[in-house]
Design an enzyme around this catalytic site. Structure first.
Site, mmCIF file in Angstrom:
data_model
loop_
_atom_site.group_PDB
_atom_site.id
_atom_site.type_symbol
_atom_site.label_atom_id
_atom_site.label_comp_id
_atom_site.label_asym_id
_atom_site.label_seq_id
_atom_site.Cartn_x
_atom_site.Cartn_y
_atom_site.Cartn_z
ATOM 1 N N ASP A 205 12.399 16.893 -0.779
ATOM 2 C CA ASP A 205 13.604 17.675 -0.535
ATOM 3 C C ASP A 205 13.556 18.977 -1.359
ATOM 4 O O ASP A 205 12.555 19.696 -1.332
ATOM 5 C CB ASP A 205 14.820 16.805 -0.887
ATOM 6 N N ASP A 331 14.680 12.557 10.463
ATOM 7 C CA ASP A 331 15.318 13.244 9.339
ATOM 8 C C ASP A 331 16.521 14.048 9.820
ATOM 9 O O ASP A 331 16.388 14.939 10.657
ATOM 10 C CB ASP A 331 14.284 14.160 8.674
ATOM 11 N N HIS A 359 15.324 10.883 5.972
ATOM 12 C CA HIS A 359 15.001 11.894 4.958
ATOM 13 C C HIS A 359 14.523 11.277 3.648
ATOM 14 O O HIS A 359 13.958 11.975 2.811
ATOM 15 C CB HIS A 359 16.243 12.763 4.695
#
Length: 385
Positions: A205, A331, A359
């Site tokens: 991320d 995601d 995710h």
């Protein structure tokens, strides 16, 4: 054993006439114990249970005799497929026989399930066995707990970093004003390495922007860098740029974000928090509920200034580190199309794909993620030109 006893109790009740209503017993005579455990069965109920117990014992004795007359406890079936005989007619072949039908020899070691993924990994044959895990925005080192366990079982030395204001780090999220301040725990760890130590850096991320910053600062300390559904940016771009440009068809990301104004509404936001009611659909739409619960009580706000900061990356430093990207197909935070666009703009050495992963693959696909990390770690160093 509890299930067996419950079966006995139910059948005994049926044998006693099928009356399952609770019976009222007369009060005990004076001086008798009133403890619940002292209630006695009626004679017909006790006889029914005794009859069932004798039948079960008879069945066990018969099975012992069929297995050679052993007086010991009956052996367990090693495979369910042993109970089915070859079909006499009709289509279809035999049921597959499990490898467990062969008795384990005395000298053979027991193999744990996790070893099936990692038993061929030899740390001394790797370029490095040190892996550094960097979490994404709002997460902490806690999110890697499954990956840490799997990697350590494989012989890797794992360091999961809590960035400033994240996890158990005591920094005030609202007081963090730059990316370098946010990644200080990571750069401090890298500075502690010896001159010849190298690590494999893994970022998730917003952690992708963080490891990119570290790669520019310490390029010689990295054997490889792995971006896991992460922000892999080109120079001059910020994480906010990436999120602003990507498609948010259902408006989920926008709805989940809540800005924090610790300096007052007339000043820029200091942090971003995520609506706890929406994080499952946004971040963990394929993850186990227990991990969603862990995240809901562990996530902290994301400092806003580092998300705004544009990276300054050079080919000599950042570009000299081998990069790999792991895509996540389900995601809802960084859609697959956005991940692919980043790989097109700045192609890594190789792109991997985790199917059916949200995710957070360290929750939804921990073993598949582990296999990819080991595969990348086992890649030999490139020959010097």
């Amino acid at each position: 054993m509890g299930l067996i006893m419950s079966c006995f109790s139910e059948q005994a009740s049926e044998a006693a006439g099928g009356n399952t209503k609770r019976r009222r017993h007369p009060p005990p005579p004076p001086g008798a114990s009133r403890r619940r455990g002292s209630v006695r069965l009626r004679d017909d109920e006790a006889a029914a249970i005794q009859e069932l117990a004798q039948a079960a014992a008879a069945a066990i004795i018969q099975q012992q005799q069929q297995n050679g007359g052993s007086a010991l406890a009956p052996p367990f079936d090693r495979s369910t497929s042993l109970r089915y005989q070859k079909k006499q007619s009709g289509t279809g072949g035999d049921l597959p026989r499990s490898m467990s039908t062969r008795p384990r020899l005395a000298g053979e070691p027991l193999v744990q399930p996790q070893q099936l993924l990692t038993q061929d990994v030899k740390a001394d044959e790797l370029e490095t066995n040190i892996i550094v895990l960097v979490h994404g925005g709002g997460f902490g080192a806690w999110c890697w707990y499954k990956s840490i366990s799997l990697l350590e079982d494989s012989g890797f030395k794992v360091n999961a970093i809590d960035l400033a204001g994240s996890g158990v780090n005591s920094s005030d999220t609202n007081a963090i004003t730059s990316l370098s301040e946010y990644v200080k725990p990571l750069t401090t760890f890298l500075e502690s390495l010896t001159e010849h130590q190298k690590v494999i850096l893994v970022g998730h991320d917003f952690g992708g922007a963080c490891i990119s910053h570290a790669m520019e600062m310490f390029p010689k300390k990295f054997a490889k860098a792995v971006f896991v559904s992460a922000a892999m940016l080109t120079s001059g771009r910020s994480t906010l740029d990436m999120f602003s440009e990507q498609a948010d068809a259902n408006g989920l990301l926008h709805s989940a974000q809540k800005f924090v104004y610790s300096n007052g509404k007339d000043q820029p936001p200091t942090a971003i928090s995520l609506d706890k009611a929406l994080i499952k659909e946004l971040l963990f739409n394929q993850s186990p509920s227990k991990d969603v619960s862990l995240a809901s009580v562990s996530m902290r706000p994301i400092p806003f200034a580092p998300v705004l900061e544009k990276l300054s990356l050079t080919e000599e430093n950042y570009g000299s580190v081998r990069r790999f990207y792991i895509e996540t197909t389900e995601d809802n935070t960084i859609p697959l199309s956005s991940q692919q666009k980043m790989c097109e703009l700045s192609p890594p050495e190789k792109v991997f794909r985790l199917k059916s992963s949200d995710h957070s693959p360290f929750f939804s696909k921990p073993q598949a993620l582990h296999k990819l990390l080991v595969e990348i770690a086992k890649m030999p160093p490139l020959a010097n030109p």
